[in-house]
Design an enzyme around this catalytic site. Structure first.
Site, short mmCIF file in Angstrom:
data_model
loop_
_atom_site.label_atom_id
_atom_site.label_comp_id
_atom_site.label_asym_id
_atom_site.label_seq_id
_atom_site.Cartn_x
_atom_site.Cartn_y
_atom_site.Cartn_z
CD1 TRP A 104 -2.19 -2.28 2.07
CD2 TRP A 104 -2.86 -1.40 0.33
NE1 TRP A 104 -2.89 -3.34 1.74
CE2 TRP A 104 -3.45 -2.54 0.08
CE3 TRP A 104 -2.98 -0.45 -1.10
CZ2 TRP A 104 -4.93 -3.05 -0.88
CZ3 TRP A 104 -3.98 -1.41 -2.16
CH2 TRP A 104 -4.67 -2.81 -1.83
CG ASP A 173 -3.71 3.18 4.45
OD1 ASP A 173 -4.30 3.42 5.11
OD2 ASP A 173 -2.65 2.50 3.43
CE LYS A 197 -7.86 -3.26 3.92
NZ LYS A 197 -7.96 -2.83 2.86
C1 LIG Z 1 -7.36 -2.57 1.56
C2 LIG Z 1 -6.13 -0.84 2.10
C3 LIG Z 1 -5.78 -0.47 1.23
C4 LIG Z 1 -6.91 -0.23 0.17
O1 LIG Z 1 -8.03 0.03 0.60
P1 LIG Z 1 -9.63 0.73 -0.70
O2 LIG Z 1 -10.55 0.29 0.67
O3 LIG Z 1 -9.22 -0.17 -1.55
O4 LIG Z 1 -8.59 1.45 -2.38
C5 LIG Z 1 -5.04 0.81 1.50
N1 LIG Z 1 -3.96 0.85 2.31
C6 LIG Z 1 -4.33 -0.22 2.66
C7 LIG Z 1 -3.19 0.29 4.61
C8 LIG Z 1 -5.08 -1.27 2.97
O5 LIG Z 1 -5.56 -2.00 4.47
#
Ligand SMILES: *Cc1c(COP(=O)(O)O)cnc(C)c1O
Length: 362
Positions: A104, A173, A197
């Site tokens: 990511w 993030d 998540k």
């Molecule tokens: C799942 C995830 C993403 C991507 O998320 P989307 O909502 O599918 O764009 C980005 N960063 C991390 C750390 C993730 O676990």
């Protein structure tokens, strides 16, 4: 039927607290006495105002935010933030620091560079297959921000402590560990997290942004891509993902009222992850893939002696009511995602199964 539900270790979308699902089910046809489903009411109604305002108030209480921070609900997932962050926070001549700790982070760096932005990758753990979080990172004092991925969902690593950036605001993030532990918010200029998540269904992305970051956006950024558009309209410039926000509200209520806040949540998360790591550490059969000090409390990644055994493990686990244990397709192996909603009992059931499987196949 409720009795047929499995222990769900999916990485995302992922398990939600059962009481939240039950409350949604109960109120689905007639929301708050409106005579309509929550998916049928207007986002301009008093009913939805109450939902979004309560969700925002809970985020502020749970993270103890001061009034410099605004809570926004965005769309496009965390992936949209990879482009919005540099677009909004970097002016002409600015550069930003990024730490690359996996899939990511790599994507976040790519989306900033696509825009021609000056990005310094100040540390990376790619040399050891992203199995650790780098230390002693040479952040640049003049950087517009320092971007990190607090929990690496695919590689199973997590920042145990946040780095000292010398006052440069951290942008993180936090898609896979938001609300899993208390945060020192002063370090952060912006936090973003896709909901699917740790706090809700897919379709909404939470952003928490400080006022000085909000004021940075250059002219020429389109309305839908500007943080200030959402801040000025209480995240309702256009139709927001009402149902996803409603579910987030209920998850936050559960976190506050049933769990008792972030200290309690962290203690429970440590206990859950501890069960798995402690068991694997004394086993020659299972091997946790992340380096010890960098292990994630949310995504426990591990290997078995060979790939055939891993396939059998995932399949037999499912037959025993334990789902979602396959590792991400890019890394293979196994992964148990044990986010906030995953109960201790689910992790205990998994460890029991792992013991039985080891006895049969070890
Ligand atoms: C799942 C995830 C993403 C991507 O998320 P989307 O909502 O599918 O764009 C980005 N960063 C991390 C750390 C993730 O676990």
């Amino acid at each position: 039927m409720k009795a047929d539900r499995i222990h769900n270790f999916n990485a995302g979308p992922a398990a939600l607290p059962l009481p939240v699902l039950e409350e949604i089910q109960e109120s689905f046809l007639n929301f708050a006495g409106s005579g309509m489903s929550v998916t049928e009411i207007s986002h301009r109604s008093k009913w939805f105002d109450d939902v979004i305002n309560d969700a925002i108030a809970r985020v502020k209480r749970i993270l103890k935010l001061n009034d410099r921070y605004q809570v926004l609900f965005l769309q496009g997932g965390a992936s949209m933030q990879f482009c919005m962050v540099p677009m909004n926070l970097m002016g002409d001549g600015d550069s930003a620091d990024y730490v690359n700790t996996g899939t990511w982070s790599t994507k976040a760096i790519k989306e900033a560079r696509i825009q021609g932005k000056s990005i310094n990758v100040v540390a990376s753990s790619e040399d050891r297959n992203f199995s650790y979080i780098p230390r002693a990172i040479p952040f640049n004092a003049g950087a517009a921000y320092a971007h990190i991925t607090s929990n690496n969902t695919i590689k199973g690593t997590q920042w145990a402590q946040f780095p000292d950036t010398g006052g440069v605001p951290i942008v993180s993030d936090m898609s896979s560990d938001i609300f899993s532990r208390p945060l020192e918010m002063e370090k952060f200029g912006l936090i973003y997290a896709g909901a699917q998540k740790n706090m809700g269904p897919a379709g909404v992305c939470l952003a928490i942004i400080r006022d000085d970051m909000l004021a940075r956006t250059p002219e020429g950024v389109p309305s839908m891509l500007r943080y200030s558009t959402y801040a000025e309209k209480n995240s309702m410039y256009n139709t927001p993902p009402c149902f996803a926000i409603y579910t987030v509200q209920l998850v936050l209520k559960w976190l506050e009222e049933t769990i008792g806040g972030l200290d309690k949540m962290e203690a429970l998360n440590r206990k859950k992850a501890g069960l798995l790591y402690d068991y694997m550490d004394q086993s020659d059969f299972y091997r946790a893939t992340a380096e010890r000090e960098s292990r994630s409390l949310m995504n426990v990644t591990f290997r078995l002696p060979d790939e055939d055994l891993e396939k059998t493990f995932v399949a037999e686990a499912l037959e025993n009511g334990l789902g979602g244990l396959k590792g991400h397709r890019s890394v293979g192996g196994c992964r148990a995602s044990i986010y906030n909603p995953t109960p201790l009992a689910a992790v205990a059931a998994l460890v029991d199964f792992m013991k039985t499987f080891e006895r049969k196949n070890g």
